[in-house]
Motif scaffolding. Structure first.
Motif, PDB file in Angstrom:
ATOM      1  N   THR A 225       0.829  -1.206   0.000  1.00 41.77           N
ATOM      2  CA  THR A 225       0.000   0.000   0.000  1.00 41.77           C
ATOM      3  C   THR A 225       0.862   1.255   0.000  1.00 41.77           C
ATOM      4  OG1 THR A 225      -1.811  -1.122   1.150  1.00 41.77           O
ATOM      5  CG2 THR A 225      -1.758   1.285   1.269  1.00 41.77           C
TER       6      THR A 225
ATOM      7  N   ALA B 154       2.293   1.615  -3.451  1.00 42.48           N
ATOM      8  CA  ALA B 154       1.280   1.987  -4.433  1.00 42.48           C
ATOM      9  C   ALA B 154       1.007   3.487  -4.409  1.00 42.48           C
ATOM     10  CB  ALA B 154      -0.019   1.217  -4.175  1.00 42.48           C
ATOM     11  N   ASN B 155       1.159   4.102  -3.228  1.00 43.66           N
ATOM     12  CA  ASN B 155       0.885   5.527  -3.067  1.00 43.66           C
ATOM     13  C   ASN B 155       2.152   6.378  -3.042  1.00 43.66           C
ATOM     14  OD1 ASN B 155      -1.953   5.091  -2.792  1.00 43.66           O
ATOM     15  ND2 ASN B 155      -1.616   4.433  -0.684  1.00 43.66           N
TER      16      ASN B 155
ATOM     17  N   LEU C 170      -4.766  -4.420  -7.765  1.00 40.81           N
ATOM     18  CA  LEU C 170      -4.152  -3.103  -7.923  1.00 40.81           C
ATOM     19  C   LEU C 170      -4.932  -2.308  -8.958  1.00 40.81           C
ATOM     20  CD1 LEU C 170      -0.488  -4.409  -8.406  1.00 40.81           C
ATOM     21  CD2 LEU C 170      -1.521  -3.683  -6.245  1.00 40.81           C
TER      22      LEU C 170
ATOM     23  N   ARG D 204      -4.669   3.020 -12.180  1.00 33.11           N
ATOM     24  CA  ARG D 204      -4.405   4.441 -11.934  1.00 33.11           C
ATOM     25  C   ARG D 204      -4.035   5.168 -13.229  1.00 33.11           C
ATOM     26  NH1 ARG D 204      -2.010   5.119  -5.794  1.00 33.11           N
ATOM     27  NH2 ARG D 204      -3.378   3.571  -4.826  1.00 33.11           N
TER      28      ARG D 204
ATOM     29  N   ALA E 147       0.144  -1.208 -13.619  1.00 37.00           N
ATOM     30  CA  ALA E 147      -0.309  -0.306 -12.561  1.00 37.00           C
ATOM     31  C   ALA E 147       0.824   0.627 -12.170  1.00 37.00           C
ATOM     32  CB  ALA E 147      -0.765  -1.106 -11.337  1.00 37.00           C
TER      33      ALA E 147
ATOM     34  N   ASN F  67       3.692   2.246 -10.190  1.00 38.96           N
ATOM     35  CA  ASN F  67       4.671   1.750  -9.217  1.00 38.96           C
ATOM     36  C   ASN F  67       4.753   0.227  -9.163  1.00 38.96           C
ATOM     37  OD1 ASN F  67       4.499   4.491  -8.783  1.00 38.96           O
ATOM     38  ND2 ASN F  67       3.971   4.358  -6.628  1.00 38.96           N
ATOM     39  N   LEU F  68       4.338  -0.440 -10.239  1.00 41.52           N
ATOM     40  CA  LEU F  68       4.344  -1.907 -10.232  1.00 41.52           C
ATOM     41  C   LEU F  68       5.743  -2.506 -10.097  1.00 41.52           C
ATOM     42  CD1 LEU F  68       2.745  -4.554 -10.473  1.00 41.52           C
ATOM     43  CD2 LEU F  68       3.103  -4.427 -12.940  1.00 41.52           C
TER      44      LEU F  68
ATOM     45  N   MET G  62       6.589  -2.685  -6.540  1.00 41.50           N
ATOM     46  CA  MET G  62       5.774  -3.641  -5.792  1.00 41.50           C
ATOM     47  C   MET G  62       6.241  -5.072  -6.066  1.00 41.50           C
ATOM     48  SD  MET G  62       1.918  -2.063  -5.638  1.00 41.50           S
ATOM     49  CE  MET G  62       1.806  -1.285  -7.246  1.00 41.50           C
TER      50      MET G  62
END
Length: 301
Positions: A16, A19-20, A106, A109, A116, A118-119, A122
């Protein structure tokens, strides 16, 4: 296989947070050396409605015996609100009964390439948490969205019976990138014809001598043997990949280039969005200077 128990709470928080993450945080997170353990990455892609999520769910259960398994499923985000329904996670909830299986949806965005935001970072986190394998399901894609190719070791392209027009549209793009073709929902009419059409296109592509020749499989959620055959084809491709001593180095370079390009694209978009209304009236050279200055300031580490 991973020995330490999976800390699902810590993994969820780490994903998380990434992802942000801002572009500067992403830049700081980039690994400076290869991780001690790199998960096998299996990409599942195809047009919307091809049944990717159901196929991924059954494939995950089939491959659980191979070690700690993660599923990252990308769902489309609204271009207006930025939100995503994350239906893949809902459909797979009943699968997560093993302590060694982790599923995460995910939102796509701001990306438009089937993946996605920032994949890459991740996926790095999945390596850090000791995953042996990650199944990466893309959002529904078309002809040109093949960024997933550099992010995975094996790429499975899922197609439907009677989707001839879709195959024709894809044949100059994602069709050339796939390692395995799967005609899903093969209990429907037209499945064998679809497989024959793919064979015809694959023959035209003519891979060079010694190259991997993608198998064309028929699969159905109601036919366990077909899921097993897909899993075996993935293992065969992984073994073929592993026989090339240069492959891992080349793939790492491709992933690094994609990471840098996405970082710059996202920061450029943020820099342009942050300019005032009078920005568009400036000469192009001044616009570029302003955007580059904003990017340098934001990426200062």
């Amino acid at each position: 296989m991973s020995a330490a128990p999976l800390d699902r709470w810590a993994l969820g928080r780490a994903l998380t947070r990434m992802a942000n993450a801002s572009t500067a945080e992403r830049a700081r997170a980039a690994p400076r050396e290869a991780p001690r353990q790199v998960a096998r990455r299996i990409g599942i892609t195809g047009a919307p409605g091809a049944g990717k999520s159901t196929l991924v769910g059954h494939l995950a259960l089939e491959r659980l015996s191979k070690g700690r398994l993660g599923v990252l499923a990308v769902d489309p985000s609204s271009p207006k609100s930025g939100g995503a329904i994350l239906g893949d996670r809902v459909r797979m909830d009943d699968l997560e009964r093993s302590t060694e299986l982790y599923i995460r949806s995910l939102g796509s965005r701001r990306t438009c390439d089937g993946l996605a935001d920032n994949l890459p970072e991740m996926l790095d986190i999945m390596d850090e948490f000791g995953f042996d394998e990650v199944l990466l399901e893309t959002v529904g894609i078309g002809q040109a969205e093949y960024a997933v190719r550099a992010q995975v070791d094996t790429l499975v392209l899922v197609l439907l019976p009677d989707s001839g027009d879709t195959v024709q549209a894809m044949k100059a793009g994602i069709m050339e990138m796939a390692d395995i073709f799967v005609v899903n929902k093969s209990d429907l009419p037209g499945a064998q014809k679809m497989a024959t059409d793919i064979q015809r296109i694959a023959a035209v592509l003519r891979p060079p001598a010694g190259a991997w020749r993608p198998p064309i499989l028929l699969a159905s959620a109601s036919q366990p043997d077909s899921i097993r055959a897909l899993s075996q084809a993935i293992d065969q491709h992984q073994a073929w990949r592993g026989a090339d001593p240069q492959w891992r180095t080349q793939l790492r370079a491709q992933r690094a280039r994609y990471r840098l390009r996405r970082l710059l694209e996202m920061r450029a978009a943020e820099a342009i969005a942050g300019q005032g209304d009078d920005f568009v009236d400036l000469p192009m050279a001044e616009q570029l200077t302003a955007v580059l200055a904003a990017m340098r300031a934001a990426l200062a580490l």
